[in-house]
Scaffold this active site. Sequence first.
Site, mmCIF file in Angstrom:
data_model
loop_
_atom_site.group_PDB
_atom_site.id
_atom_site.type_symbol
_atom_site.label_atom_id
_atom_site.label_comp_id
_atom_site.label_asym_id
_atom_site.label_seq_id
_atom_site.Cartn_x
_atom_site.Cartn_y
_atom_site.Cartn_z
ATOM 1 N N GLY A 31 22.800 3.341 -54.108
ATOM 2 C CA GLY A 31 22.331 3.044 -52.749
ATOM 3 C C GLY A 31 22.922 4.064 -51.774
ATOM 4 N N PHE A 64 20.784 -3.239 -29.552
ATOM 5 C CA PHE A 64 20.983 -4.036 -30.764
ATOM 6 C C PHE A 64 22.009 -5.119 -30.478
ATOM 7 C CE2 PHE A 64 20.365 -3.879 -35.488
ATOM 8 C CZ PHE A 64 19.042 -3.491 -35.458
ATOM 9 N N PHE A 75 23.340 -0.973 -66.608
ATOM 10 C CA PHE A 75 23.977 -2.129 -65.959
ATOM 11 C C PHE A 75 25.472 -2.158 -66.318
ATOM 12 C CE2 PHE A 75 25.388 -6.412 -65.436
ATOM 13 C CZ PHE A 75 24.606 -6.982 -64.450
ATOM 14 N N GLN A 92 27.726 -13.399 -43.162
ATOM 15 C CA GLN A 92 26.886 -13.330 -41.961
ATOM 16 C C GLN A 92 25.517 -13.961 -42.163
ATOM 17 O OE1 GLN A 92 25.206 -9.379 -40.295
ATOM 18 N NE2 GLN A 92 26.601 -10.153 -38.750
ATOM 19 N N HIS A 142 21.933 -14.041 -40.451
ATOM 20 C CA HIS A 142 21.101 -13.344 -39.464
ATOM 21 C C HIS A 142 20.229 -14.412 -38.809
ATOM 22 C CE1 HIS A 142 18.228 -10.613 -37.693
ATOM 23 N NE2 HIS A 142 18.901 -9.574 -38.126
ATOM 24 N N LEU A 189 13.614 -10.649 -43.768
ATOM 25 C CA LEU A 189 14.216 -10.380 -42.466
ATOM 26 C C LEU A 189 13.189 -9.937 -41.430
ATOM 27 C CD1 LEU A 189 16.955 -9.857 -40.913
ATOM 28 C CD2 LEU A 189 16.599 -7.476 -41.520
ATOM 29 N N GLU A 191 16.452 -7.293 -36.078
ATOM 30 C CA GLU A 191 16.983 -7.462 -34.727
ATOM 31 C C GLU A 191 16.290 -6.528 -33.736
ATOM 32 O OE1 GLU A 191 21.187 -8.754 -34.645
ATOM 33 O OE2 GLU A 191 21.442 -6.726 -33.938
ATOM 34 N N ARG A 212 25.221 -11.832 -34.010
ATOM 35 C CA ARG A 212 24.493 -12.688 -34.957
ATOM 36 C C ARG A 212 25.176 -14.006 -35.235
ATOM 37 N NH1 ARG A 212 22.902 -7.765 -39.047
ATOM 38 N NH2 ARG A 212 21.388 -6.868 -37.629
ATOM 39 N N HIS A 262 22.736 -12.886 -44.726
ATOM 40 C CA HIS A 262 22.298 -11.505 -44.604
ATOM 41 C C HIS A 262 23.315 -10.497 -45.121
ATOM 42 C CE1 HIS A 262 20.043 -8.195 -42.971
ATOM 43 N NE2 HIS A 262 20.986 -7.853 -42.120
ATOM 44 N N ARG A 317 29.996 -8.688 -38.549
ATOM 45 C CA ARG A 317 29.534 -7.301 -38.404
ATOM 46 C C ARG A 317 28.490 -7.210 -37.303
ATOM 47 N NH1 ARG A 317 24.906 -4.260 -40.401
ATOM 48 N NH2 ARG A 317 24.101 -6.126 -41.410
HETATM 49 C C1 LIG Z 1 16.674 -6.654 -45.229
HETATM 50 C C2 LIG Z 1 17.907 -5.938 -44.756
HETATM 51 C C3 LIG Z 1 17.858 -5.185 -43.596
HETATM 52 C C4 LIG Z 1 19.001 -4.516 -43.150
HETATM 53 N N1 LIG Z 1 18.922 -3.779 -41.988
HETATM 54 C C5 LIG Z 1 20.009 -3.093 -41.584
HETATM 55 C C6 LIG Z 1 19.938 -2.262 -40.422
HETATM 56 O O1 LIG Z 1 18.893 -2.101 -39.782
HETATM 57 N N2 LIG Z 1 21.059 -1.604 -40.036
HETATM 58 C C7 LIG Z 1 22.238 -1.717 -40.724
HETATM 59 O O2 LIG Z 1 23.233 -1.088 -40.327
HETATM 60 N N3 LIG Z 1 22.327 -2.490 -41.841
HETATM 61 C C8 LIG Z 1 21.240 -3.165 -42.283
HETATM 62 N N4 LIG Z 1 21.336 -3.941 -43.412
HETATM 63 C C9 LIG Z 1 22.569 -3.891 -44.210
HETATM 64 C C10 LIG Z 1 22.623 -2.592 -44.994
HETATM 65 O O3 LIG Z 1 21.327 -2.172 -45.334
HETATM 66 C C11 LIG Z 1 23.442 -2.736 -46.286
HETATM 67 O O4 LIG Z 1 24.678 -3.341 -46.016
HETATM 68 C C12 LIG Z 1 23.679 -1.370 -46.914
HETATM 69 O O5 LIG Z 1 22.479 -0.654 -47.039
HETATM 70 C C13 LIG Z 1 24.374 -1.491 -48.264
HETATM 71 O O6 LIG Z 1 24.403 -0.231 -48.885
HETATM 72 P P1 LIG Z 1 25.245 -0.005 -50.211
HETATM 73 O O7 LIG Z 1 25.065 1.416 -50.595
HETATM 74 O O8 LIG Z 1 26.616 -0.511 -50.006
HETATM 75 O O9 LIG Z 1 24.562 -0.963 -51.298
HETATM 76 P P2 LIG Z 1 23.055 -1.043 -51.851
HETATM 77 O O10 LIG Z 1 22.097 -0.222 -51.098
HETATM 78 O O11 LIG Z 1 22.781 -2.490 -52.000
HETATM 79 O O12 LIG Z 1 23.173 -0.376 -53.294
HETATM 80 C C14 LIG Z 1 23.867 -0.985 -54.350
HETATM 81 C C15 LIG Z 1 23.715 -0.153 -55.599
HETATM 82 O O13 LIG Z 1 24.584 -0.656 -56.613
HETATM 83 C C16 LIG Z 1 23.913 -0.705 -57.838
HETATM 84 N N5 LIG Z 1 24.517 -1.749 -58.659
HETATM 85 C C17 LIG Z 1 24.878 -3.001 -58.292
HETATM 86 N N6 LIG Z 1 25.388 -3.679 -59.335
HETATM 87 C C18 LIG Z 1 25.367 -2.828 -60.390
HETATM 88 C C19 LIG Z 1 25.742 -2.940 -61.759
HETATM 89 N N7 LIG Z 1 26.231 -4.074 -62.276
HETATM 90 N N8 LIG Z 1 25.554 -1.870 -62.564
HETATM 91 C C20 LIG Z 1 25.027 -0.709 -62.074
HETATM 92 N N9 LIG Z 1 24.659 -0.568 -60.794
HETATM 93 C C21 LIG Z 1 24.826 -1.607 -59.970
HETATM 94 C C22 LIG Z 1 22.463 -0.982 -57.470
HETATM 95 O O14 LIG Z 1 21.602 -0.544 -58.491
HETATM 96 C C23 LIG Z 1 22.324 -0.160 -56.196
HETATM 97 O O15 LIG Z 1 21.956 1.160 -56.514
HETATM 98 C C24 LIG Z 1 20.205 -4.617 -43.867
HETATM 99 C C25 LIG Z 1 20.258 -5.373 -45.036
HETATM 100 C C26 LIG Z 1 19.124 -6.038 -45.456
HETATM 101 C C27 LIG Z 1 19.247 -6.905 -46.678
#
Ligand SMILES: Cc1cc2nc3c(=O)[nH]c(=O)nc-3n(C[C@H](O)[C@H](O)[C@H](O)COP(=O)(O)OP(=O)(O)OC[C@H]3O[C@@H](n4cnc5c(N)ncnc54)[C@H](O)[C@@H]3O)c2cc1C
Length: 585
Positions: free
Chosen positions: A13, A116, A156, A230, A232, A242, A245, A290, A358, A393
Amino acid sequence: MAHVHDVLIVGGGGAGLRAAIAAAETDPKLDIAIVSKVYPMRSHTVAAEGGAAAVIKENDSIEEHIKDTISGADWLADQDAVELFVKAAPSELIQLEHWGCPWSREPDGHVAVRPFGGMRIERTWFAADKTGFHLLHALFQTSLKYESVKRYDEWFVTKLLVEDGRCQGIVAIEMQTGLMQPIFAKSVILASGGGGRIFPFTTNGAIKTGDGMALAYQAGVALKDMEFVQYHPTGLPGTGILITEAARGEGGILVNKNGYRYLQDYALGKPLDVNDPRHPQLRTMELGPRDKLSQCFMKERDKGNTIPGPYGDVVHLDIRHLGEKKIDKKIPFVRELSKNYAGIDPVYEPIPVRPVVHYMMGGVHTDIDAATSLAGLYAAGECACVSINGANRLGSNSLVEILVFGARAGRHAAAFAKEHGQVNTTALAAQAKDEQDRIRKNFLTKMDGKERISTIRTEMNSTMETGAGIYRQEGPLQDTCKKIAELKDRFKNLTIDDRSNCFNTELTTALELENMLGIAEAVAHSAVNRKESRGSHQRSDYPKRDDEKFLTHSLAYRTSDAPRIEYKDVVITNWPPAERTYGEK
Ligand SMILES: Cc1cc2nc3c(=O)[nH]c(=O)nc-3n(C[C@H](O)[C@H](O)[C@H](O)COP(=O)(O)OP(=O)(O)OC[C@H]3O[C@@H](n4cnc5c(N)ncnc54)[C@H](O)[C@@H]3O)c2cc1C
């Protein structure tokens, strides 16, 4: 042939990709690997809609962004981390532009920002209402430029390999073949996202099962501030999808069953006429944080002012006054989602919404460099707790957090890998073999189990909502702790039907459930021990914030019994605790 790398990142991600790029830039000779259970572009970051916060306009300042973040966090954020984060935010977003992220613009070409929740000055950059999609795309395509970054897509991860007090790799299942294999590395970064799926009603994608948190917890690393979950205020009933916001940022209002803007009754400011040109720039009540807005919904419900529906009570989010043109330009996705998932067109009808889980403020305990207490193990993004989010947050801080701390994790893990020698693959291979045996024995060859995944998961979801929802109190929380312990016990008796090797998603779903039970336990026990109300953690039996006793982070450590909860002081630098006030400035 053994898989060996210098830096290994769990998660593709936003945080994981940013970490990979930073590590690759640190030294082109480093061999970097990203392991992800889904193809990177399917990570939850892609779902982010509203935007990313960073100071860019003249009416704004670093000081104001810091203040908003700290008060939004109800003073539980570490102020050194917040300061670093806010200062690094603008250059991260500009960097992203250079990598191809198409930030929306003002007519004169300047980057546009929108208001926001909880941000008292507009500072949220956006790419229409598909910010996460564009952000993730820009990161993904940039990561492809580095030949030193290898990928294990659809692998995984089930375990961290720890030897000589140091994390030296992971064990993962290659989904396509079912092979369980170790991948060795000198340093490992967890960037595995949140775990909202422990609750029944959430905006979180099905993959958000807190795996990385559970891996760290299992390896003896503390989970920090897990009680802070949190809600939302505006999810669609039924699906939990969702409604960003940004809908309120652009001027949407919340009304109860009488068409009344009920937020004016809860010390969040006074309503402005929606046709007033200063609306919503004057921080109308709908742009409160929120936690507060979700709590107001519950109070309205108690007063009988919400609207009953097939999926529980709702209120209305009304954006009709914005007009079709603005809706289609600024928040087209809101219209698309409302039409597809609520069967209404928000140009003509208000959108039914309710609070929905959320985001998890808590996560793997790290320091400001993303390092955990286990040598060689780092964590960043939603799975980590640095902490900048404290007890609540602010919307649009997370997309920036994954960039700022993803990059820091990448650099520090790279430095660690350069300073440390090759891993001890013989000892680690034995550990990996034990993990393969465990999975075979507990799931793939087990014949006598009686419990089903769906039963345990439904019961877990339900007890989390009852005991650890928006309002909490001692009795129900204790019941939730007991119930989770019971479910962990029953999990040992689980059975699955699919014993095949190719894409055995029943097996990974079982492993995800095991992870969720671990983090649900940490949430419930951290919550029962925090006898105060702060941010998203509201105890109706302890309604006041108690800085005397609880201006501290909670740290949950796994034991063979209930988790052990310890505390750690919050870092306060220049912003002493004060009351949180919202409304017009
Ligand atoms: C619908 C929605 C809207 C949002 N809108 C906003 C916004 O507008 N602004 C904002 O600031 N935040 C927003 N957020 C929050 C924000 O998007 C997330 O907190 C953030 O993108 C998380 O990023 P990350 O890289 O930490 O995790 P993620 O993007 O969730 O990535 C996690 C990664 O870990 C991998 N993974 C997990 N478990 C395993 C495993 N066991 N083995 C191998 N791989 C694994 C997955 O494959 C994935 O690639 C939103 C969240 C949601 C749900």
